[in-house]
Design an enzyme around this catalytic site. Structure first.
Site, PDB file in Angstrom:
ATOM      1  N   HIS A   1       0.621  -1.269   0.001  1.00 13.93           N
ATOM      2  CA  HIS A   1       0.018   0.146  -0.147  1.00 13.93           C
ATOM      3  C   HIS A   1       0.650   1.612  -0.167  1.00 13.93           C
ATOM      4  CE1 HIS A   1      -3.495   2.441   1.643  1.00 13.93           C
ATOM      5  NE2 HIS A   1      -4.513   1.495   0.619  1.00 13.93           N
TER       6      HIS A   1
ATOM      7  N   ASP B   1      13.665  12.751  -9.090  1.00  9.17           N
ATOM      8  CA  ASP B   1      15.369  13.426  -9.484  1.00  9.17           C
ATOM      9  C   ASP B   1      15.328  12.968  -7.636  1.00  9.17           C
ATOM     10  OD1 ASP B   1      15.910  13.161 -12.181  1.00  9.17           O
ATOM     11  OD2 ASP B   1      15.232  15.586 -11.948  1.00  9.17           O
TER      12      ASP B   1
ATOM     13  N   LYS C   1       3.046   4.832  -0.876  1.00  5.08           N
ATOM     14  CA  LYS C   1       2.962   5.251  -2.042  1.00  5.08           C
ATOM     15  C   LYS C   1       3.878   6.737  -1.709  1.00  5.08           C
ATOM     16  CE  LYS C   1      -1.587   3.591  -1.650  1.00  5.08           C
ATOM     17  NZ  LYS C   1      -2.698   3.818  -1.346  1.00  5.08           N
TER      18      LYS C   1
END
Length: 534
Positions: free
Chosen positions: A201, A208, A203
């Site tokens: 899960h 860069d 995220k």
């Protein structure tokens, strides 16, 4: 120039709306319609530990650095994004302009036009690198195996095939498979429902040396009308390096996707997540060791930096002369692997909160673990304002089949918690709020922490966990604890939660007497059985 113009537009939008939101907050503080304390009201309070200095704020939350790496960044380089459309535009701009690396971790990638356009931006970065002979450019994408494979003809995997085919030495796609979905369970549990067993899960959206930490996935509703949170850390190399290494580490524990959409283990030494001869213990031990090694080495780097700079407790991005006014702590929770740093730190934060502190906590899927609930109810002394989704803005509202009953289950869970507040006499200290926004869904999670006498938050948690059973025990999760004295960043954080809470209503007993608050007996029985799966 295009990137700078986009950021100017974004900042202009934020400044314009900040004034309106601030007026709303002032109105709320002076005009309570419920007769109870407003969670957005932060008047000066008498306290034995009124914090007004940088040292006090950092020392008060400095204990977090004993358990997790810490990075020091400039608050002026941190941007709190408030709308899904802004999030999407920043993703595209950052992807298109990337020259050294793009690292993405998400539950899945959608298959609509907006997602195609985002992939096109990643392709543009790869093509630009090829044109200038930049062989160092790398793209690493981590998705969940079950969610990323959903779909017969079109899926997250098919969306990325052309990138793998055209840029084989640049692009790497990993699909993490939980070791808990195996054997008979894997054979009999159908698609979609198999995702309840466990998944990644995480995220993370990294370009860069800049990184966005969010709770949002990469699909059209998260780019349009599904409310979430998103914080961009610009030019923060040490922090970006940590997340790059984290995603790569989980990726090396995952299946590697080839351009023909077939999958293979990362290397000959890899342990199969669901076909090994034991119950997954070998895979879990290896995975736990690799993640712990990453955390340990990152913490050692922090301590080495502390030894070199007695005045700081964390790693630095650049020189130490000025501007570093924000501490960032990655909090990792991988329950299936036995890694519980996020849970332990969150519990300690709740326990250490003193009278006069105020914690605003949001969960897109309100289903607190018994441990969290008991500590908030019986051990913590802070005030709480808990924000949750109304049934109409729950992501499962209107879904077909059994999934359509999930919002009702969350109503039942909220009702049980509210009854606990009444039972313990805590309805003044702990208040619940129900979010509603027409034609939107609610996926917000995290918290904002106010110290006594402060009109702006000093700490926020931002990332993927929902504080529920899934987040703690079943999935791979990560969020950031951000401690700051930067006034501009603190104002952004205040604006963020004010905008969310202004679309909510205080939960009272009357809510559960309404028609949409009624929970059938069968739903109550089923919720008791399945609450540990969501």
């Amino acid at each position: 120039m295009a990137e700078k113009h986009a950021y100017r537009l974004l900042l202009t939008w934020k400044n314009r709306h900040f004034n309106a939101v601030s007026r709303y907050a002032t109105y709320q503080c002076n005009n309570s319609h419920t007769g109870v304390s407003d969670p957005l009201q932060h008047t000066a309070r008498a306290s034995h530990r009124h914090c007004a200095t940088r040292t006090c704020v950092f020392d008060y939350f400095g204990w977090i650095g004993k358990f997790t790496p810490c990075y020091r960044v400039k608050g002026d380089q941190v941007l709190v994004i408030t709308e899904p459309t802004q999030f999407y535009e920043v993703l595209k701009i950052k992807a298109r302009k990337a020259t050294s690396r793009i690292t993405i971790a998400s539950l899945y990638l959608g298959t609509g036009q907006l997602e195609h356009d985002l992939v096109a931006c990643i392709r543009e970065a790869c093509e630009n690198a090829r044109k200038v002979g930049n062989s160092a450019m790398k793209v690493n994408i981590l998705l969940d195996y079950t969610r990323g494979s959903r779909g017969t003809t079109v899926s997250s995997r098919t969306m990325l095939q052309s990138l793998l085919k055209d840029f084989p030495s640049t692009v790497d796609v990993s699909l993490y498979h939980t070791p808990d979905l195996r054997g008979l369970l894997k054979r009999v549990v159908p698609e979609r429902f198999n995702e309840t067993i466990g998944l990644t899960h995480l995220k993370v959206y990294l370009f860069d040396d800049s990184v966005i930490i969010s709770g949002a996935n990469l699909s059209d509703n998260y780019f349009t009308n599904r409310q979430d949170r998103y914080v961009l850390f610009n030019d923060s190399k040490s922090l970006a390096d940590f997340f790059d290494n984290l995603v790569k580490t989980v990726g090396n524990l995952s299946f590697k996707m080839k351009h023909d959409n077939t999958l293979a283990l990362a290397d000959e030494e890899s342990i199969h997540p669901f076909k090994d001869k034991d119950d997954g213990s070998r895979f879990k031990r290896k995975a736990r060791k690799q993640i712990q090694n990453l955390l340990t080495s990152s913490m050692e780097d922090s301590w080495n930096m502390e030894a070199e700079n007695d005045s700081t407790h964390c790693e630095e991005d650049g020189d130490s002369t000025s501007g570093y006014d924000t501490l960032v702590y990655p909090l990792i929770q991988m329950g299936p692997l036995g890694i519980t740093h996020d849970e332990n730190i969150t519990l300690n934060l709740f326990r250490s909160a003193a009278p006069g502190d105020e914690i605003l906590l949001a969960s897109g899927y309100f289903n607190l673990t018994d441990h969290y609930m008991n500590v908030i109810l019986q051990e913590s002394h802070a005030k709480y304002g808990i924000l949750m989704a109304s049934p109409e803005v729950n992501g499962f509202f209107g879904a077909k089949g059994i999934a359509g009953s999930i919002p009702t289950a969350y109503v039942h869970i909220a009702n049980l918690f509210f009854k606990s507040l009444v039972w313990y006499g805590q309805t003044q200290r702990i208040q619940m709020f129900e979010y509603f926004r027409d034609k939107w869904t609610f996926h917000v999670k995290g918290l904002w922490y106010y110290l006594p006498g402060e009109s702006l938050p000093s700490l926020t948690f931002i990332g993927s966990p929902n504080f529920g059973y899934r987040s703690v025990y079943r999935d791979l999760e990560c969020q950031l604890a951000v401690v700051t004295e930067n006034t501009r960043l603190r104002e952004q954080l205040r604006e963020e939660h004010v905008r969310l809470y202004q679309s909510s209503n205080l939960v009272t007993s009357e809510l559960f007497k309404r028609k949409d608050g009624h929970v059938p007996m069968w739903a109550k029985a089923v919720t008791t059985v399945i609450k540990n799966f969501f």
